[in-house]
Design a protein around this motif. Sequence first.
Motif, PDB file in Angstrom:
ATOM      1  N   SER A 183       0.834  -1.173   0.112  1.00  0.00           N
ATOM      2  CA  SER A 183       0.006   0.028   0.034  1.00  0.00           C
ATOM      3  C   SER A 183       0.922   1.312   0.075  1.00  0.00           C
ATOM      4  CB  SER A 183      -0.936   0.332   1.254  1.00  0.00           C
ATOM      5  OG  SER A 183      -0.246   0.221   2.424  1.00  0.00           O
ATOM      6  N   ALA A 184       2.027   1.110   0.627  1.00  0.00           N
ATOM      7  CA  ALA A 184       2.970   2.333   0.750  1.00  0.00           C
ATOM      8  C   ALA A 184       3.468   2.593  -0.872  1.00  0.00           C
ATOM      9  CB  ALA A 184       4.165   2.118   1.557  1.00  0.00           C
ATOM     10  N   ASN A 185       3.999   1.621  -1.653  1.00  0.00           N
ATOM     11  CA  ASN A 185       4.284   1.538  -2.812  1.00  0.00           C
ATOM     12  C   ASN A 185       3.167   2.305  -3.770  1.00  0.00           C
ATOM     13  OD1 ASN A 185       6.360  -0.118  -1.856  1.00  0.00           O
ATOM     14  ND2 ASN A 185       6.161  -1.472  -3.688  1.00  0.00           N
ATOM     15  N   VAL A 186       2.018   1.971  -3.613  1.00  0.00           N
ATOM     16  CA  VAL A 186       1.035   2.506  -4.489  1.00  0.00           C
ATOM     17  C   VAL A 186       0.832   4.048  -4.206  1.00  0.00           C
ATOM     18  CG1 VAL A 186      -1.325   2.484  -4.944  1.00  0.00           C
ATOM     19  CG2 VAL A 186      -0.315   0.239  -4.626  1.00  0.00           C
ATOM     20  N   ALA A 187       0.630   4.546  -2.815  1.00  0.00           N
ATOM     21  CA  ALA A 187       0.728   5.637  -2.280  1.00  0.00           C
ATOM     22  C   ALA A 187       1.871   6.698  -2.538  1.00  0.00           C
ATOM     23  CB  ALA A 187       0.843   5.852  -0.729  1.00  0.00           C
ATOM     24  N   VAL A 188       3.037   6.191  -2.639  1.00  0.00           N
ATOM     25  CA  VAL A 188       4.156   6.732  -2.920  1.00  0.00           C
ATOM     26  C   VAL A 188       3.941   7.379  -4.706  1.00  0.00           C
ATOM     27  CG1 VAL A 188       6.808   6.733  -3.472  1.00  0.00           C
ATOM     28  CG2 VAL A 188       5.628   6.311  -1.011  1.00  0.00           C
ATOM     29  N   GLY A 189       3.608   6.357  -5.101  1.00  0.00           N
ATOM     30  CA  GLY A 189       3.485   6.625  -6.811  1.00  0.00           C
ATOM     31  C   GLY A 189       2.238   7.742  -7.053  1.00  0.00           C
ATOM     32  N   LYS A 190       1.200   7.488  -6.130  1.00  0.00           N
ATOM     33  CA  LYS A 190       0.129   8.613  -6.343  1.00  0.00           C
ATOM     34  C   LYS A 190       0.792   9.822  -6.052  1.00  0.00           C
ATOM     35  CE  LYS A 190      -3.676   5.689  -5.909  1.00  0.00           C
ATOM     36  NZ  LYS A 190      -5.063   5.277  -4.676  1.00  0.00           N
ATOM     37  N   VAL A 191       1.326  10.017  -4.799  1.00  0.00           N
ATOM     38  CA  VAL A 191       1.868  11.440  -4.747  1.00  0.00           C
ATOM     39  C   VAL A 191       3.005  11.860  -5.540  1.00  0.00           C
ATOM     40  CG1 VAL A 191       3.560  12.508  -2.915  1.00  0.00           C
ATOM     41  CG2 VAL A 191       1.938  10.926  -1.942  1.00  0.00           C
ATOM     42  N   ALA A 192       3.844  11.028  -6.201  1.00  0.00           N
ATOM     43  CA  ALA A 192       4.766  11.348  -7.247  1.00  0.00           C
ATOM     44  C   ALA A 192       3.943  11.723  -8.592  1.00  0.00           C
ATOM     45  CB  ALA A 192       5.601  10.166  -7.568  1.00  0.00           C
ATOM     46  N   GLY A 193       2.753  11.107  -8.694  1.00  0.00           N
ATOM     47  CA  GLY A 193       2.127  11.121 -10.064  1.00  0.00           C
ATOM     48  C   GLY A 193       1.535  12.852  -9.756  1.00  0.00           C
ATOM     49  N   MET A 194       1.045  13.351  -8.607  1.00  0.00           N
ATOM     50  CA  MET A 194       0.279  14.411  -8.185  1.00  0.00           C
ATOM     51  C   MET A 194       1.548  15.503  -8.655  1.00  0.00           C
ATOM     52  SD  MET A 194      -1.842  13.821  -4.806  1.00  0.00           S
ATOM     53  CE  MET A 194      -2.990  12.436  -4.663  1.00  0.00           C
ATOM     54  N   MET A 195       2.705  15.563  -8.177  1.00  0.00           N
ATOM     55  CA  MET A 195       3.889  16.310  -8.324  1.00  0.00           C
ATOM     56  C   MET A 195       4.332  16.544  -9.555  1.00  0.00           C
ATOM     57  SD  MET A 195       5.924  15.392  -4.912  1.00  0.00           S
ATOM     58  CE  MET A 195       7.237  16.606  -5.184  1.00  0.00           C
ATOM     59  N   ALA A 196       4.444  15.406 -10.396  1.00  0.00           N
ATOM     60  CA  ALA A 196       4.779  15.269 -11.885  1.00  0.00           C
ATOM     61  C   ALA A 196       3.682  16.007 -12.784  1.00  0.00           C
ATOM     62  CB  ALA A 196       4.955  13.779 -12.163  1.00  0.00           C
ATOM     63  N   GLU A 197       2.488  15.857 -12.297  1.00  0.00           N
ATOM     64  CA  GLU A 197       1.347  16.323 -13.105  1.00  0.00           C
ATOM     65  C   GLU A 197       1.040  17.964 -12.988  1.00  0.00           C
ATOM     66  OE1 GLU A 197      -3.517  16.315 -13.550  1.00  0.00           O
ATOM     67  OE2 GLU A 197      -2.642  14.732 -12.182  1.00  0.00           O
ATOM     68  N   ASN A 198       1.352  18.332 -11.547  1.00  0.00           N
ATOM     69  CA  ASN A 198       1.310  19.758 -11.413  1.00  0.00           C
ATOM     70  C   ASN A 198       2.772  20.545 -11.632  1.00  0.00           C
ATOM     71  OD1 ASN A 198      -1.479  19.754 -11.024  1.00  0.00           O
ATOM     72  ND2 ASN A 198      -1.134  18.802  -8.815  1.00  0.00           N
ATOM     73  N   VAL A 199       3.780  19.851 -11.973  1.00  0.00           N
ATOM     74  CA  VAL A 199       5.273  20.231 -11.816  1.00  0.00           C
ATOM     75  C   VAL A 199       5.552  20.968 -10.655  1.00  0.00           C
ATOM     76  CG1 VAL A 199       6.738  21.447 -13.434  1.00  0.00           C
ATOM     77  CG2 VAL A 199       4.677  20.586 -14.506  1.00  0.00           C
ATOM     78  N   ALA A 200       5.183  20.287  -9.444  1.00  0.00           N
ATOM     79  CA  ALA A 200       5.279  20.714  -8.250  1.00  0.00           C
ATOM     80  C   ALA A 200       6.679  20.703  -7.495  1.00  0.00           C
ATOM     81  CB  ALA A 200       4.175  20.232  -7.127  1.00  0.00           C
ATOM     82  N   LYS A 201       7.041  21.768  -6.792  1.00  0.00           N
ATOM     83  CA  LYS A 201       8.285  21.539  -5.997  1.00  0.00           C
ATOM     84  C   LYS A 201       8.058  21.479  -4.442  1.00  0.00           C
ATOM     85  CE  LYS A 201      10.962  24.424  -9.214  1.00  0.00           C
ATOM     86  NZ  LYS A 201      11.795  25.462  -9.592  1.00  0.00           N
ATOM     87  N   LYS A 202       6.885  21.163  -4.185  1.00  0.00           N
ATOM     88  CA  LYS A 202       6.477  20.724  -2.914  1.00  0.00           C
ATOM     89  C   LYS A 202       5.603  19.599  -2.664  1.00  0.00           C
ATOM     90  CE  LYS A 202       7.056  25.575  -0.842  1.00  0.00           C
ATOM     91  NZ  LYS A 202       6.529  26.536   0.222  1.00  0.00           N
TER      92      LYS A 202
END
Length: 254
Positions: free
Chosen positions: A155-174
């Motif tokens: 479940s942590a693997n999946v969650a880390v992937g989701k967080v990374a996806g959110m950041m990549a999609e929004n080109v976020a630095k935070k």
Amino acid sequence: MKQGEVSDASESRFSVALFAAAKLPGVRIDREAYLRKTLARRCTEDEVRIAIAETPSAAGICLEVLDRAANDSIRFDTSKASAFSAAAGIPGVFAMPATVPADLAQYVTHMLRVSQKLAYLYSWPDLFESHADDIDDATMGVLTLFFGVMFGAQSANVAVGKVAGMMAENVAKKLPQKALTQGVIYPIVKKVAGYIGAEMTKQTFAKGVSKAIPLVGAAVSGGLTFATYRPMAKRLQKHLAGLELAIPQSKLVP
């Protein structure tokens, strides 16, 4: 004690250990200094400059270079964690009340240090950007998920992937604060924290038994740390390296 209460206790145990470790001197990795030192002998000055100002991905640094740097960091922290654990096993059974908590604290400390290093190499933002004494909930959440990956929680693997996806999609630095503290990721963070707390209790017991015999306990305790720490760090490395955040931007398909 009921199952829910056991889970809550495990979650609390881990959260307290992580929070305490994150406030110890020398635990927080200076992102800029680490990337500069680690990448300087492998990359051009321009690549290092962009990696610090933005991310190693934005600098176009290939994964092979990042993997070598990650392996060096894992090797270094594994050696330090194992050496400390071995030293804690020397006094024997009469020192166990003191050495077992100390060993657990240093184990969490080294996991925290290597997780930061791997995160920065694979283009995650500064986790302690404010340099304040307090740790915000989003940082605690993402570190919990990193530890969960190290402990093998799917479940942590999946969650880390989701967080990374959110950041990549929004080109976020935070980090995505809302998702980690009250949104879709937060329940997973709590579940993972409980799982890690239970696993840490098992490991602490095993290491505590190994410390009962002086000198022999040192070898066994250090060996147990080496046998568990490196594979856990490698597990996190492999997962972070496979996320979109880590892919050199020059290789991303428009």
